[in-house]
Design a protein around this motif. Structure first.
Motif, PDB file in Angstrom:
ATOM      1  N   ILE A  15      -5.407  -4.464  12.835  1.00  0.00           N
ATOM      2  CA  ILE A  15      -5.804  -5.778  12.312  1.00  0.00           C
ATOM      3  C   ILE A  15      -5.859  -6.793  13.457  1.00  0.00           C
ATOM      4  N   VAL A  16      -4.871  -6.737  14.362  1.00  0.00           N
ATOM      5  CA  VAL A  16      -4.880  -7.623  15.538  1.00  0.00           C
ATOM      6  C   VAL A  16      -6.197  -7.454  16.299  1.00  0.00           C
ATOM      7  N   LEU A  17      -6.607  -6.212  16.531  1.00  0.00           N
ATOM      8  CA  LEU A  17      -7.843  -5.951  17.284  1.00  0.00           C
ATOM      9  C   LEU A  17      -9.053  -6.547  16.567  1.00  0.00           C
ATOM     10  N   ALA A  18      -9.049  -6.463  15.233  1.00  0.00           N
ATOM     11  CA  ALA A  18     -10.168  -7.019  14.458  1.00  0.00           C
ATOM     12  C   ALA A  18     -10.182  -8.541  14.520  1.00  0.00           C
ATOM     13  N   LEU A  19      -8.995  -9.145  14.754  1.00  0.00           N
ATOM     14  CA  LEU A  19      -8.892 -10.609  14.736  1.00  0.00           C
ATOM     15  C   LEU A  19      -9.037 -11.247  16.121  1.00  0.00           C
ATOM     16  N   ILE A  20      -9.041 -10.445  17.173  1.00  0.00           N
ATOM     17  CA  ILE A  20      -9.113 -10.994  18.532  1.00  0.00           C
ATOM     18  C   ILE A  20     -10.314 -11.929  18.733  1.00  0.00           C
ATOM     19  N   PRO A  21     -11.512 -11.616  18.203  1.00  0.00           N
ATOM     20  CA  PRO A  21     -12.630 -12.551  18.403  1.00  0.00           C
ATOM     21  C   PRO A  21     -12.566 -13.788  17.507  1.00  0.00           C
ATOM     22  N   ASP A  22     -11.452 -13.965  16.766  1.00  0.00           N
ATOM     23  CA  ASP A  22     -11.319 -15.067  15.802  1.00  0.00           C
ATOM     24  C   ASP A  22     -12.513 -15.081  14.846  1.00  0.00           C
ATOM     25  N   PRO A  23     -12.737 -13.947  14.157  1.00  0.00           N
ATOM     26  CA  PRO A  23     -13.943 -13.800  13.342  1.00  0.00           C
ATOM     27  C   PRO A  23     -13.909 -14.647  12.083  1.00  0.00           C
ATOM     28  N   GLU A  24     -15.099 -14.934  11.577  1.00  0.00           N
ATOM     29  CA  GLU A  24     -15.222 -15.634  10.299  1.00  0.00           C
ATOM     30  C   GLU A  24     -15.166 -14.652   9.134  1.00  0.00           C
ATOM     31  N   VAL A  25     -15.601 -13.426   9.391  1.00  0.00           N
ATOM     32  CA  VAL A  25     -15.612 -12.375   8.377  1.00  0.00           C
ATOM     33  C   VAL A  25     -14.870 -11.161   8.935  1.00  0.00           C
ATOM     34  N   VAL A  26     -13.977 -10.580   8.112  1.00  0.00           N
ATOM     35  CA  VAL A  26     -13.195  -9.423   8.544  1.00  0.00           C
ATOM     36  C   VAL A  26     -13.419  -8.274   7.568  1.00  0.00           C
ATOM     37  N   PHE A  27     -13.713  -7.102   8.104  1.00  0.00           N
ATOM     38  CA  PHE A  27     -13.880  -5.888   7.306  1.00  0.00           C
ATOM     39  C   PHE A  27     -12.659  -4.999   7.506  1.00  0.00           C
ATOM     40  N   LEU A  28     -11.986  -4.663   6.411  1.00  0.00           N
ATOM     41  CA  LEU A  28     -10.761  -3.873   6.477  1.00  0.00           C
ATOM     42  C   LEU A  28     -10.904  -2.637   5.591  1.00  0.00           C
ATOM     43  N   ASP A  29     -10.737  -1.462   6.208  1.00  0.00           N
ATOM     44  CA  ASP A  29     -10.992  -0.203   5.512  1.00  0.00           C
ATOM     45  C   ASP A  29      -9.684   0.552   5.280  1.00  0.00           C
ATOM     46  N   GLU A  30      -9.257   0.613   4.029  1.00  0.00           N
ATOM     47  CA  GLU A  30      -8.054   1.390   3.658  1.00  0.00           C
ATOM     48  C   GLU A  30      -6.884   1.044   4.582  1.00  0.00           C
ATOM     49  N   LEU A  31      -6.613  -0.251   4.743  1.00  0.00           N
ATOM     50  CA  LEU A  31      -5.725  -0.659   5.823  1.00  0.00           C
ATOM     51  C   LEU A  31      -4.270  -0.314   5.613  1.00  0.00           C
ATOM     52  N   THR A  32      -3.836  -0.009   4.386  1.00  0.00           N
ATOM     53  CA  THR A  32      -2.411   0.312   4.207  1.00  0.00           C
ATOM     54  C   THR A  32      -2.171   1.774   3.857  1.00  0.00           C
ATOM     55  N   THR A  33      -3.167   2.621   4.051  1.00  0.00           N
ATOM     56  CA  THR A  33      -2.975   4.049   3.812  1.00  0.00           C
ATOM     57  C   THR A  33      -1.887   4.570   4.747  1.00  0.00           C
ATOM     58  N   GLY A  34      -0.927   5.291   4.183  1.00  0.00           N
ATOM     59  CA  GLY A  34       0.135   5.879   4.993  1.00  0.00           C
ATOM     60  C   GLY A  34       1.291   4.946   5.315  1.00  0.00           C
TER      61      GLY A  34
END
Length: 245
Positions: free
Chosen positions: A141-160
């Motif tokens: 999630i940190v890596l996805a947020l590094i560009p300070d995006p306006e839209v975030v896509f999260l795929d099955e983020l709590t599996t496991g």
């Protein structure tokens, strides 16, 4: 409120297989939208078309008012993506991976601040491969947020993840939403969907079989719990058996 993602009559086939058929939905700024369905229902194909990594056969897609096919470079700076199957070199350290990711963008948030926010400030010198499942998911999630995006896509983020780690991730997502981020997520956990999602779409065999709020999904089914309602919509298993367990 501003629409950040708009999908109209999206169709995509792979040979004889119709992966997505006439799917339509829109997502507003600051909304968490859940794209649900069994494996192979068309979720990944839909997301790939929104991101511009796959080209639809027909229909239109707008992401932040742009065409993801022709404006991919401009969108790259404004969109964050976390994929379940994210795989990185075994020998790369957390801080190195964050720095490498940050170097891809013209402007970005300070990775150290994000690591601190996500409880990973002491893991900078650790190898990514040595992190626990929960730590890895938070790092993705940190890596996805590094560009300070306006839209975030999260795929099955709590599996496991264990229950505590899942709730930590939920808290972080609620904060992102409060900060005006648009989040499109997939999940097989209906308790997660109930907590986080403003609206959902359930796909089955590439077609939308429900679109609306979680409460509306439950109300339109014979059940009182989203998990039972979801199984009823998708007919993944005998719901009557499931409901009586």
């Amino acid at each position: 409120m501003e629409t950040t993602i708009k999908v109209e009559n999206l169709c995509k086939t792979y040979g004889p297989l119709s992966a997505v058929e006439n799917v339509t939905f829109s997502i507003r700024r600051g909304e968490v939208f859940g794209l649900l369905g069994a494996n192979g229902a068309g979720k990944s194909t839909t997301i790939e078309c929104i991101l511009g990594t796959a080209r639809q056969d027909s229909g239109t897609v707008s992401l932040l008012g742009m065409n993801p096919q022709t404006d991919r470079k401009r969108l790259f700076e404004r969109v964050g993506v976390q994929f379940q199957e994210a795989s990185y070199q075994d020998k790369i350290k957390v801080a190195e991976l964050c720095e490498a990711t940050a170097s891809l963008y013209k402007t970005c948030l300070d990775p150290r601040t994000l690591l601190d926010q996500f409880g990973l400030s002491d893991k900078g010198k650790s190898l990514v491969s040595e992190l626990s499942g929960g730590q890895k998911q938070r790092l993705f999630i940190v890596l996805a947020l590094i560009p300070d995006p306006e839209v975030v896509f999260l795929d099955e983020l709590t599996t496991g993840l264990d229950a505590k780690a899942r709730r930590e991730v939920w808290k972080i997502l609620s904060e992102l939403k409060a900060n005006g981020k648009t989040i499109l997520m997939t999940s097989h956990f209906m308790d997660e969907v109930e907590v986080l999602c403003d609206n959902i779409m359930i796909l089955k065999n590439g077609k939308s079989i429900f679109s609306g709020t979680v409460q509306a999904a439950i109300a339109a089914s014979p059940y009182e719990k989203l998990e039972d309602a979801y199984l009823w919509y998708t007919e993944e298993e005998n719901v009557h058996e499931h409901a009586s367990l």
